[in-house]
Motif scaffolding. Structure first.
Motif, PDB file in Angstrom:
ATOM      1  N   UNK A 139      22.746  -3.716  68.687  1.00  0.00           N
ATOM      2  CA  UNK A 139      21.104  -3.821  67.788  1.00  0.00           C
ATOM      3  C   UNK A 139      21.157  -3.239  66.745  1.00  0.00           C
ATOM      4  N   UNK A 140      22.316  -2.112  66.555  1.00  0.00           N
ATOM      5  CA  UNK A 140      22.572  -1.371  65.241  1.00  0.00           C
ATOM      6  C   UNK A 140      23.282  -2.469  64.210  1.00  0.00           C
ATOM      7  N   UNK A 141      24.132  -3.211  64.906  1.00  0.00           N
ATOM      8  CA  UNK A 141      25.323  -4.438  64.259  1.00  0.00           C
ATOM      9  C   UNK A 141      24.140  -5.464  63.632  1.00  0.00           C
ATOM     10  N   UNK A 142      23.283  -5.734  64.419  1.00  0.00           N
ATOM     11  CA  UNK A 142      22.271  -6.884  64.124  1.00  0.00           C
ATOM     12  C   UNK A 142      21.526  -6.584  62.943  1.00  0.00           C
ATOM     13  N   UNK A 143      21.057  -5.272  62.884  1.00  0.00           N
ATOM     14  CA  UNK A 143      20.033  -4.865  61.884  1.00  0.00           C
ATOM     15  C   UNK A 143      20.925  -4.682  60.686  1.00  0.00           C
TER      16      UNK A 143
END
Length: 308
Positions: free
Chosen positions: A273-277
């Motif tokens: 999720x962090x990577x997508x953000x």
């Protein structure tokens, strides 16, 4: 203030004008023996050389990044702008003051002063044309900012360097004309030497301002506060972000900004999720702020939203 979309037209106009003026001034100095005219000729040669250095700086700054310079060569422009400021001080101001002192110590009456007046009038018109071009370009880029504030905020030194140099040149032409006129009126050629010293002082003050502003850019200046705040809001608006800390920016060239942001993510979200953000933020930043060429986000716990 916008520094994008600049071109070299104003620099080439200034180069051509200064080169022609230098030839005319040296010819007039040889005929009249005017010290102020000689120093004005030196000033025009220095200005012509400066335009070439700024043109080279712009060209060199556009070279792509490589292994030795991963952030590119953008600061070449700032380096050569600083060199120009040093040349204005050393060659322009220095030679002017030296010639003035020499002419006061060993005064020689001017010959054929009408030739000098004619050359000064032509030089003033040519410098005026170049100054109008530089004025229009800088006025278009400064927006609603005041002139001094715009110079302080500008990230494109050639724009304000040409404007200030031309302004100093026009002031120098007027001083040279006044010095020559007073020398004729009083019969004392030392006033012509005094005019050279005044020209040197004007150039010295101009060089100091140019060096001060160029040094600040060479060391590294932050992006416009509005852009910094825009980056902060862009990150804060993302789901999964609980806080934004430092937003650090630096101009590597007039049209290249590197940004680094400390971000606190929700502890419950996954690394994916962090990577997508982060990916979403980078894409949106690229669309909204074209000058931001590199964006680094540093996950860091406990970051509270606060201005930098």
């Amino acid at each position: 203030m916008s520094d994008t979309g600049h071109n070299n037209r104003t620099l080439w106009i200034a180069f051509g004008a200064n080169l022609g003026i230098a030839v005319a001034k040296f010819g007039a100095a040889a005929i009249t023996g005017s010290s102020a005219m000689l120093t004005e000729g030196v000033h025009s040669v220095v200005d012509s050389s400066n335009q070439l250095l700024l043109l080279w700086g712009r060209r060199a700054s556009r070279r792509p990044a490589d292994a030795l310079h991963p952030f590119g060569y953008g600061r070449e422009l700032y380096f050569w702008s600083f060199v120009v400021a040093v040349l204005v001080f050393a060659l322009g101001a220095g030679v002017s003051v030296y010639e003035g002192i020499l002419h006061i110590a060993e005064p020689e009456p001017a010959v054929s002063p009408l030739i000098a007046y004619g050359v000064l009038a032509i030089a003033f018109l040519l410098e005026g044309g170049s100054t109008v071009s530089a004025f229009k370009e800088f006025k278009a880029s400064k927006g609603q900012l005041g002139w001094l504030h715009a110079i302080q905020r500008s990230k494109d030194p050639p724009g304000f360097i040409v404007l200030l140099e031309n302004g100093a040149a026009m002031a120098g032409i007027l001083v040279a004309a006044v010095g020559l006129a007073i020398s004729q009126w009083t019969g004392d050629p030392r006033f012509d030497g005094a005019a050279s010293i005044v020209i040197g002082v004007v150039l010295g003050l101009t060089a100091f301002l140019l060096a001060y502003e160029s040094k600040a850019l060479l060391i590294g200046e932050a992006a416009d506060p509005q852009l910094v705040e825009g980056l902060r809001r862009l990150v804060e608006a993302r789901c999964g972000v609980t806080g934004v800390g430092e937003v650090l920016t630096v101009h590597s060239s007039p049209d290249m900004i590197t940004a680094m942001i400390s971000v606190d993510f929700e502890d419950s979200i996954s690394a994916g999720d962090v990577e997508r953000i982060v990916d979403d933020v980078e894409r949106e930043a690229c669309r909204s702020f074209p000058l931001v060429r590199r964006l680094y986000i540093r996950p860091r716990s406990g970051e509270a939203s606060r201005p930098t």
